[in-house]
Write an enzyme that holds these catalytic residues in place. Structure first.
Site, PDB file in Angstrom:
ATOM      1  N   THR A  11       0.819  -1.211   0.000  1.00  0.00           N
ATOM      2  CA  THR A  11       0.000   0.000   0.000  1.00  0.00           C
ATOM      3  C   THR A  11       0.855   1.264   0.000  1.00  0.00           C
ATOM      4  OG1 THR A  11      -0.187   0.047   2.416  1.00  0.00           O
ATOM      5  CG2 THR A  11      -1.872  -1.187   1.204  1.00  0.00           C
ATOM      6  N   ASP A  12       0.200   2.372  -0.333  1.00  0.00           N
ATOM      7  CA  ASP A  12       0.870   3.662  -0.318  1.00  0.00           C
ATOM      8  C   ASP A  12       0.428   4.459   0.912  1.00  0.00           C
ATOM      9  OD1 ASP A  12      -1.678   4.620  -0.892  1.00  0.00           O
ATOM     10  OD2 ASP A  12      -1.209   5.136  -2.969  1.00  0.00           O
ATOM     11  N   LEU A  13       0.789   5.713   0.960  1.00  0.00           N
ATOM     12  CA  LEU A  13       0.479   6.565   2.103  1.00  0.00           C
ATOM     13  C   LEU A  13      -1.024   6.690   2.342  1.00  0.00           C
ATOM     14  CD1 LEU A  13       1.794   8.329   4.271  1.00  0.00           C
ATOM     15  CD2 LEU A  13       1.693  10.234   2.664  1.00  0.00           C
ATOM     16  N   GLY A  15      -3.088   4.273   1.994  1.00  0.00           N
ATOM     17  CA  GLY A  15      -3.607   2.985   2.443  1.00  0.00           C
ATOM     18  C   GLY A  15      -4.225   2.142   1.344  1.00  0.00           C
ATOM     19  N   ILE A  16      -3.980   2.536   0.105  1.00  0.00           N
ATOM     20  CA  ILE A  16      -4.485   1.741  -1.023  1.00  0.00           C
ATOM     21  C   ILE A  16      -3.303   1.103  -1.755  1.00  0.00           C
ATOM     22  CG2 ILE A  16      -6.572   3.134  -1.275  1.00  0.00           C
ATOM     23  CD1 ILE A  16      -5.287   4.552  -3.641  1.00  0.00           C
TER      24      ILE A  16
END
Length: 130
Positions: A11-13, A15-16
């Site tokens: 995930t990225d910052l 949250g995806i």
């Protein structure tokens, strides 16, 4: 069908799932499809000097996956020729489409020139035709 789970590292910052990680998910699904066809890619390279390379990817990001989602990657053969396979790969959560890609693979010799697909793969491809 290849199943995987979204881990925190995917995930990225926000949250995806980070966009490039979908390419990793579908790569794993393709590797398993080739393994299911009875091909050992390391052995194929060592014995025959043949490898697969992605020539083209067309990707459509429909809706995001999130941490801990259970995903399924469905891979089907859209077209094939002597040295090329075009695959449709869809990443789903339950029955909801999240990501879709058309991936063109080519079989190459060590010198980078196209080579005919291995017979065992050509013979097994009809199982994955839509």
């Amino acid at each position: 069908m290849f199943h995987c789970r979204v881990y925190y590292e995917d995930t990225d910052l926000a949250g995806i799932v980070y966009y490039a990680n979908y390419l990793k998910f579908i790569e794993r699904a393709r590797s398993e499809m080739i393994r299911d066809a009875g091909l050992d890619q390391a052995q194929m390279k060592q014995d025959d000097g043949l490898v697969f390379a992605v020539r083209r990817v067309e990707a459509d990001y429909v809706t995001p996956a999130r941490f801990d989602d259970a995903l399924a990657v469905e891979t089907t053969v859209a077209a094939q020729s002597g040295a090329r396979i075009t695959l449709q790969q869809d990443v789903k959560r339950d029955d909801r489409l999240l990501f879709s890609a058309i991936v063109e693979l080519v079989c190459l010799r060590a010198d980078g020139r196209p080579a005919r697909l291995p017979a065992s793969l050509r013979e097994s491809l009809p199982r994955w035709v839509r």
